[in-house]
Design an enzyme around this catalytic site. Structure first.
Site, PDB file in Angstrom:
ATOM      1  N   SER A  94      76.049  88.637  25.687  1.00  0.00           N
ATOM      2  CA  SER A  94      74.724  88.055  25.847  1.00  0.00           C
ATOM      3  C   SER A  94      74.916  86.799  26.695  1.00  0.00           C
ATOM      4  O   SER A  94      75.659  85.899  26.316  1.00  0.00           O
ATOM      5  CB  SER A  94      74.147  87.707  24.479  1.00  0.00           C
ATOM      6  OG  SER A  94      73.098  86.785  24.653  1.00  0.00           O
TER       7      SER A  94
ATOM      8  N   ARG B 190      65.042  75.394  27.698  1.00  0.00           N
ATOM      9  CA  ARG B 190      63.998  75.949  26.829  1.00  0.00           C
ATOM     10  C   ARG B 190      62.692  75.165  26.833  1.00  0.00           C
ATOM     11  O   ARG B 190      61.623  75.766  26.952  1.00  0.00           O
ATOM     12  CB  ARG B 190      64.514  76.148  25.396  1.00  0.00           C
ATOM     13  CG  ARG B 190      65.699  77.114  25.267  1.00  0.00           C
ATOM     14  CD  ARG B 190      65.604  78.282  26.178  1.00  0.00           C
ATOM     15  NE  ARG B 190      66.609  79.318  25.932  1.00  0.00           N
ATOM     16  CZ  ARG B 190      66.843  80.314  26.749  1.00  0.00           C
ATOM     17  NH1 ARG B 190      66.172  80.418  27.885  1.00  0.00           N
ATOM     18  NH2 ARG B 190      67.749  81.213  26.478  1.00  0.00           N
TER      19      ARG B 190
HETATM   20  N1  ARG Z   1      74.757  78.396  21.733  1.00  0.00           N
HETATM   21  C1  ARG Z   1      74.058  77.946  22.889  1.00  0.00           C
HETATM   22  C2  ARG Z   1      72.788  77.249  22.507  1.00  0.00           C
HETATM   23  O1  ARG Z   1      72.306  77.433  21.431  1.00  0.00           O
HETATM   24  C3  ARG Z   1      73.854  79.037  23.891  1.00  0.00           C
HETATM   25  C4  ARG Z   1      72.820  80.054  23.603  1.00  0.00           C
HETATM   26  C5  ARG Z   1      72.938  81.142  24.609  1.00  0.00           C
HETATM   27  N2  ARG Z   1      71.858  82.032  24.602  1.00  0.00           N
HETATM   28  C6  ARG Z   1      71.993  83.318  24.981  1.00  0.00           C
HETATM   29  N3  ARG Z   1      70.921  84.026  25.074  1.00  0.00           N
HETATM   30  N4  ARG Z   1      73.146  83.845  25.241  1.00  0.00           N
HETATM   31  O2  ARG Z   1      72.274  76.501  23.288  1.00  0.00           O
END
Ligand code: ARG
Length: 402
Positions: free
Chosen positions: A174, A94
């Site tokens: 997702s 990110r």
């Molecule tokens: N729970 C994880 C995090 O917060 C994964 C997030 C996954 N994102 C998604 N768009 N499926 O880093």
């Protein structure tokens, strides 16, 4: 002409619909930016999809090398793992995507950036906080936080607007993936009692189908960073890709956990991170041999703090810089090689060596060449145990009689 926005574009349903929505409902001139951190997607398909959805321009950045070098490997050196299990693949990508969004916004003279995160996850926090740190002047638009369409609604909107959406293989999950790992959420996984169906996994084989014969890999580190695989110097991206394949073949790196999100929700998360899991084990094994007991103790605490900094979206902070400086300093003698056995879902360290090793055979051995001064042991124990004896006599023995 309206304001310009640069949207972080993954090519999925959400961000494809977001392009049209930003254009039609908010009057933006939309630039779609795809950051390749190891997506299994091809540039031409995404480009034509973005333009068909209404983007005025499509940008593509190959950020795989930067991602591994400047995000994944430093986290590896830190031993950063969230809540004991999650190697942070999504979280690590990110701040890099945010940085490239900001760069693109400046190149394009855009007034805003946008992303396709929902309003209840961690990713929105990571994007927003990173953008705010790097470019406080930019507006941040998160269409999924503003519209109230669910998935069905998005599909209907896409149909009504004539947006070609990727409904090839509609998945109830997702998914976010990059070279460091794959994150899978939603669908039946939202019931923590349900075993993840085999279809959620793409990088790792089920144990029943892994080879009976183990594979061995030798990973060499230089100052805490992976440098060679099986004796051959290997660039970071190739090294991670290769390990991902071999370890995945042996079913290594499946993670199923209930995790505490920053926004306070507990969520069931499934991950695949064969390379990350293997490298974390190997790196830790080399630290066992090259760091002192004191260094290891403090570093284990810093590792937790470091993981939280990454998870909580605090990459671009002075606190992170301070932790990174400490970690880097600890790594100056973490050089050597580790042999890992990959078998039936496990990555087991079976050998380690280092030119900077603190392991001394003549001290450790029980054979005749033993150099340890056993005659000094009673004296050491006498002083070490002194406060224990004093307290036992003054307080503890009496308590027993009370
Ligand atoms: N729970 C994880 C995090 O917060 C994964 C997030 C996954 N994102 C998604 N768009 N499926 O880093």
């Amino acid at each position: 002409m309206g304001d310009k926005v640069v949207l972080a574009y993954s090519g999925g349903l959400d961000t494809s619909v977001a392009i049209r929505w930003l254009k039609e409902e908010r009057g933006f001139d939309v630039v779609a930016l795809t950051v390749d951190v190891g997506l299994d997607r091809d540039r031409e398909t995404l480009q034509s999809r973005a333009l068909a959805a209404g983007a005025g321009r499509f940008l593509w950045r190959d950020a795989q090398a930067d991602f591994i070098r400047h995000f994944a490997f430093p986290a590896l050196a830190a031993g950063a793992v969230y809540q004991g299990h999650y190697p942070l693949a999504t979280a690590l990508s990110r701040p890099l995507i945010a940085k490239l969004l900001v760069d693109a916004a400046r190149d394009e003279d855009a007034q805003a950036v946008a992303h396709g995160c929902t309003g209840k996850g961690n990713d929105q926090v990571r994007f927003d906080v990173s953008v705010q740190a790097l470019a406080p002047e930019l507006r941040i638009v998160a269409p999924l936080r503003e519209w109230d369409m669910d998935r069905e609604g998005e599909i209907a909107y896409a149909q009504e607007q004539g947006i070609p959406v990727p409904v090839t293989r509609e998945s109830p999950y997702s998914i976010d993936a990059n070279l460091w790992g794959r994150s899978i959420e939603c669908g039946v996984l939202e019931d923590p009692w349900q075993e993840p169906p085999e279809e959620v996994f793409e990088w790792t084989r089920p144990l029943e189908q892994t080879p009976d014969k183990p594979a061995y890999v030798e990973i060499a580190f230089e100052r805490g960073l992976p440098a060679a695989l099986d004796g051959r110097e290997t660039d970071p991206v190739t090294l991670v890709q290769t390990l991902k394949e071999v370890a995945g073949e042996h079913g290594v790196g499946r993670i199923d956990m209930v995790e505490d999100r920053l926004v306070g929700i507990k969520s069931r998360e499934v991950y695949e991170a064969p390379a990350a899991v293997t490298l974390l084990r190997a790196h830790e094994a080399l630290e066992q041999m090259t760091l002192s007991r004191d260094q290891r103790r403090l570093k284990a605490r810093i590792a937790q703090e470091y993981a939280e900094v990454i998870y909580y979206g605090l990459w671009f902070t002075a606190h992170h810089q301070d932790l990174a400086a400490y970690v880097q300093s600890t790594q100056r003698h973490v050089t050597g090689a580790v042999r890992v056995k990959l078998h039936k879902g496990q990555a087991v360290v079976v050998g380690r060596k280092s030119p900077k090793s603190l392991y001394d055979f003549s001290l450790a051995t029980y054979d005749k060449s033993d150099q340890f001064d056993k005659a000094a042991a009673p004296g050491f124990i006498h002083i070490w145990g002194l406060p224990v004896r004093v307290q036992a006599q003054a307080q503890m023995l009496e308590e027993d009689q009370e």
